[in-house]
Structure formats: C-alpha cells, structure tokens
Design a protein around this motif. Sequence first.
Motif, PDB file in Angstrom:
ATOM      1  N   ALA A  49      -0.988   6.555  -4.881  1.00 34.97           N
ATOM      2  CA  ALA A  49      -0.223   7.230  -3.821  1.00 34.97           C
ATOM      3  C   ALA A  49      -0.872   8.564  -3.461  1.00 34.97           C
ATOM      4  N   MET A  53      -2.452   9.688   0.115  1.00 36.90           N
ATOM      5  CA  MET A  53      -2.003  10.931   0.727  1.00 36.90           C
ATOM      6  C   MET A  53      -3.191  11.834   1.054  1.00 36.90           C
ATOM      7  N   ASP A  56      -5.102  11.688   4.330  1.00 31.07           N
ATOM      8  CA  ASP A  56      -4.517  12.344   5.496  1.00 31.07           C
ATOM      9  C   ASP A  56      -5.191  13.708   5.645  1.00 31.07           C
ATOM     10  N   ILE A  59      -2.842  16.841   5.177  1.00 32.13           N
ATOM     11  CA  ILE A  59      -2.466  17.112   3.788  1.00 32.13           C
ATOM     12  C   ILE A  59      -3.666  17.659   3.023  1.00 32.13           C
TER      13      ILE A  59
END
Length: 99
Positions: A49, A53, A56, A59
Amino acid sequence: MANSQNKTRAELDSALEEMIATSDAGQLTVFATLMRRIMSSRDPDIASAILVMLDDPVIDSILGIAGKLDEEGRDQLLFFAEDLFREAQPPVQPTRKWG
C-alpha cells in the motif's frame, strides 16, 4: 525498485546503500521511521500500500517536503493538513428524525 522481487539480495543491498549515501539527514529520518513501522507490522499488504501511495507524485512531494522540515515544521504541516481535511468533510447529517 518497481521490480524488487526480481533482484538478488546483493542488488537490493547495493541499491539501498546508494540510496542512503545520497540522502540527507531529514530524508534518512523519514526513511528509518517508515522502515521501522513496516518491519514492525510484518504485514506485506502495508508495504504494498505504501509503494502504491508513493507512486502518486503529490504524496511523494509532500513526503519530500516533510523530510526536509524539522520536528516543529512537520507538526505544523500535519496541523495544516488536518485543518484542510476537516474543512473538506461534508457536514454530519442526523441519522434519526425526532418528532
């Protein structure tokens, strides 16, 4: 390290050593904290995960900024983000009508 499952231990060690050698203290602090949390969870889904993330770019930029801030700066960044999050939430509607 998108293809890390296909790399040997030596290749992974080398890539990690290079990353550490080219990182500043703030980045290393964030990296060490992240690694401690991943390793203590022992849940492979958490690591996956996090990798998704990090793909991105927004992020990734936020984490880069956070890594360059001191502890007080990271606290302020968190408070600001929490305020933005609260403002973005829809108002809570009552679930029961009285009357």
